[in-house]
Write a protein that holds these residues in place. Sequence first.
Motif, PDB file in Angstrom:
ATOM      1  N   ASN A   1       0.838  -1.197   0.000  1.00  0.00           N
ATOM      2  CA  ASN A   1       0.000   0.000   0.000  1.00  0.00           C
ATOM      3  C   ASN A   1       0.871   1.245   0.000  1.00  0.00           C
ATOM      4  N   VAL A   2       0.502   2.226  -0.812  1.00  0.00           N
ATOM      5  CA  VAL A   2       1.266   3.471  -0.929  1.00  0.00           C
ATOM      6  C   VAL A   2       0.614   4.520  -0.044  1.00  0.00           C
ATOM      7  N   LYS A   3       1.377   5.006   0.923  1.00  0.00           N
ATOM      8  CA  LYS A   3       0.869   5.979   1.889  1.00  0.00           C
ATOM      9  C   LYS A   3       0.902   7.384   1.308  1.00  0.00           C
ATOM     10  N   ASP A   4      -0.197   8.100   1.471  1.00  0.00           N
ATOM     11  CA  ASP A   4      -0.343   9.429   0.890  1.00  0.00           C
ATOM     12  C   ASP A   4       0.468  10.475   1.648  1.00  0.00           C
ATOM     13  N   ILE A   5       1.048  11.414   0.897  1.00  0.00           N
ATOM     14  CA  ILE A   5       1.616  12.630   1.481  1.00  0.00           C
ATOM     15  C   ILE A   5       0.950  13.819   0.790  1.00  0.00           C
ATOM     16  N   ASN A   6       1.141  14.988   1.335  1.00  0.00           N
ATOM     17  CA  ASN A   6       0.515  16.186   0.777  1.00  0.00           C
ATOM     18  C   ASN A   6       1.383  16.754  -0.342  1.00  0.00           C
ATOM     19  N   ASP A   7       1.277  16.140  -1.528  1.00  0.00           N
ATOM     20  CA  ASP A   7       2.159  16.526  -2.627  1.00  0.00           C
ATOM     21  C   ASP A   7       1.413  17.108  -3.825  1.00  0.00           C
ATOM     22  N   ASN A   8       0.118  17.385  -3.656  1.00  0.00           N
ATOM     23  CA  ASN A   8      -0.655  17.967  -4.757  1.00  0.00           C
ATOM     24  C   ASN A   8      -1.364  19.230  -4.285  1.00  0.00           C
ATOM     25  N   PRO A   9      -1.218  20.330  -5.010  1.00  0.00           N
ATOM     26  CA  PRO A   9      -1.897  21.570  -4.619  1.00  0.00           C
ATOM     27  C   PRO A   9      -3.374  21.516  -4.967  1.00  0.00           C
ATOM     28  N   PRO A  10      -4.226  22.168  -4.183  1.00  0.00           N
ATOM     29  CA  PRO A  10      -5.650  22.252  -4.548  1.00  0.00           C
ATOM     30  C   PRO A  10      -5.830  23.157  -5.760  1.00  0.00           C
ATOM     31  N   MET A  11      -6.880  22.896  -6.526  1.00  0.00           N
ATOM     32  CA  MET A  11      -7.111  23.664  -7.750  1.00  0.00           C
ATOM     33  C   MET A  11      -8.592  23.989  -7.905  1.00  0.00           C
ATOM     34  N   PHE A  12      -8.873  25.158  -8.467  1.00  0.00           N
ATOM     35  CA  PHE A  12     -10.230  25.470  -8.872  1.00  0.00           C
ATOM     36  C   PHE A  12     -10.512  24.713 -10.173  1.00  0.00           C
ATOM     37  N   THR A  13     -11.661  24.035 -10.226  1.00  0.00           N
ATOM     38  CA  THR A  13     -11.956  23.201 -11.388  1.00  0.00           C
ATOM     39  C   THR A  13     -13.076  23.749 -12.260  1.00  0.00           C
ATOM     40  N   ASN A  14     -13.754  24.803 -11.830  1.00  0.00           N
ATOM     41  CA  ASN A  14     -14.810  25.373 -12.664  1.00  0.00           C
ATOM     42  C   ASN A  14     -14.316  26.618 -13.399  1.00  0.00           C
ATOM     43  N   GLN A  15     -14.979  26.943 -14.482  1.00  0.00           N
ATOM     44  CA  GLN A  15     -14.633  28.117 -15.273  1.00  0.00           C
ATOM     45  C   GLN A  15     -15.283  29.362 -14.668  1.00  0.00           C
ATOM     46  N   PHE A  16     -14.493  30.437 -14.566  1.00  0.00           N
ATOM     47  CA  PHE A  16     -15.006  31.683 -13.995  1.00  0.00           C
ATOM     48  C   PHE A  16     -15.334  32.685 -15.096  1.00  0.00           C
ATOM     49  N   GLN A  17     -16.420  33.397 -14.899  1.00  0.00           N
ATOM     50  CA  GLN A  17     -16.716  34.524 -15.770  1.00  0.00           C
ATOM     51  C   GLN A  17     -15.869  35.717 -15.335  1.00  0.00           C
ATOM     52  N   LYS A  18     -15.747  36.687 -16.230  1.00  0.00           N
ATOM     53  CA  LYS A  18     -14.993  37.894 -15.893  1.00  0.00           C
ATOM     54  C   LYS A  18     -15.801  38.831 -15.012  1.00  0.00           C
ATOM     55  N   SER A  19     -17.111  38.744 -15.109  1.00  0.00           N
ATOM     56  CA  SER A  19     -17.947  39.625 -14.297  1.00  0.00           C
ATOM     57  C   SER A  19     -19.258  38.941 -13.948  1.00  0.00           C
ATOM     58  N   TYR A  20     -19.834  39.370 -12.834  1.00  0.00           N
ATOM     59  CA  TYR A  20     -21.124  38.872 -12.382  1.00  0.00           C
ATOM     60  C   TYR A  20     -21.980  40.066 -11.960  1.00  0.00           C
ATOM     61  N   ASP A  21     -23.255  40.011 -12.239  1.00  0.00           N
ATOM     62  CA  ASP A  21     -24.181  41.047 -11.815  1.00  0.00           C
ATOM     63  C   ASP A  21     -24.775  40.704 -10.454  1.00  0.00           C
ATOM     64  N   VAL A  22     -24.797  41.699  -9.555  1.00  0.00           N
ATOM     65  CA  VAL A  22     -25.344  41.514  -8.210  1.00  0.00           C
ATOM     66  C   VAL A  22     -26.392  42.590  -7.981  1.00  0.00           C
ATOM     67  N   LYS A  23     -27.551  42.211  -7.486  1.00  0.00           N
ATOM     68  CA  LYS A  23     -28.613  43.174  -7.214  1.00  0.00           C
ATOM     69  C   LYS A  23     -28.215  44.102  -6.069  1.00  0.00           C
ATOM     70  N   GLU A  24     -28.606  45.369  -6.206  1.00  0.00           N
ATOM     71  CA  GLU A  24     -28.261  46.370  -5.200  1.00  0.00           C
ATOM     72  C   GLU A  24     -28.861  46.037  -3.841  1.00  0.00           C
ATOM     73  N   ASN A  25     -29.990  45.368  -3.810  1.00  0.00           N
ATOM     74  CA  ASN A  25     -30.628  45.045  -2.531  1.00  0.00           C
ATOM     75  C   ASN A  25     -30.160  43.712  -1.952  1.00  0.00           C
ATOM     76  N   THR A  26     -29.038  43.168  -2.479  1.00  0.00           N
ATOM     77  CA  THR A  26     -28.469  41.942  -1.913  1.00  0.00           C
ATOM     78  C   THR A  26     -28.055  42.219  -0.475  1.00  0.00           C
ATOM     79  N   LYS A  27     -28.548  41.380   0.439  1.00  0.00           N
ATOM     80  CA  LYS A  27     -28.341  41.640   1.863  1.00  0.00           C
ATOM     81  C   LYS A  27     -27.198  40.814   2.430  1.00  0.00           C
ATOM     82  N   GLU A  28     -26.809  41.181   3.643  1.00  0.00           N
ATOM     83  CA  GLU A  28     -25.769  40.449   4.348  1.00  0.00           C
ATOM     84  C   GLU A  28     -26.175  38.990   4.512  1.00  0.00           C
ATOM     85  N   GLY A  29     -25.262  38.099   4.190  1.00  0.00           N
ATOM     86  CA  GLY A  29     -25.518  36.667   4.316  1.00  0.00           C
ATOM     87  C   GLY A  29     -26.052  36.025   3.057  1.00  0.00           C
ATOM     88  N   ASP A  30     -26.395  36.832   2.041  1.00  0.00           N
ATOM     89  CA  ASP A  30     -26.907  36.275   0.792  1.00  0.00           C
ATOM     90  C   ASP A  30     -25.767  35.684  -0.040  1.00  0.00           C
TER      91      ASP A  30
END
Length: 225
Positions: free
Chosen positions: A133-162
């Motif tokens: 059995n091969v014992k794991d070490i922390n040898d791989n960095p975490p990565m974002f796997t989804n594609q990001f848009q350059k901008s997102y629209d947020v409503k002005e009335n977006t409240k704390e915690g939304d």
Amino acid sequence: MMRSLSLLLLVALTVLGGSTEGNERHEQAKREFLSRSKRRWVLNTIELEEEMDVKYPYKITKMHNLRTVGTEYEFEIKGAGVKGVFSINETSGEVYVHRRLDREKTPSYELTFDILDKKTRKTIDRDLSFDVNVKDINDNPPMFTNQFQKSYDVKENTKEGDYLPVPLTVEDIDQEGTINSTVVVTVAKQSPAVPKIGVKKVNDKLHQLVTEGCFDYDVGLNLLK
């Protein structure tokens, strides 16, 4: 009418698990005595740490068989993926690993050992198989796997915690369910600075941006000037 406010965000990934190199790398072979009287084999079960920083080939164990007394014999080793990775000294029974192992590519190996009479080439005992059995070490960095848009629209009335419409999918290919694959997602930089944006964990892989204040178009516009 919805008004949108632009934010510049830098989202950071932090891995929690530390490397197990150092003292632990000197404990590559975890040995537990195992005896099987029917097969008359005496051997060690083996756990090897991946990416061991040692001089190769590296001795990991030694095979014995109780039927070899008074007999000229030799050991053989075989198994899927074993060639070029493991070998055995046919006379002494010493088993060697020849290169660094990568758990993410091959988490375990099944080794099969035979012992042959040198003169007749017949097997002295039934073959024996066990896993490395091969014992794991922390040898791989975490990565974002989804594609990001350059901008997102947020409503002005977006409240704390939304939730904001920005999903963050993270993957770490180190062993699942261990500290080595546990990550923390944070907002490292934000412009403008208000309202403050945080990150909320939805599950092990999905995080979501969340507002920690209220959006005000006019305030944000002035801060961007």
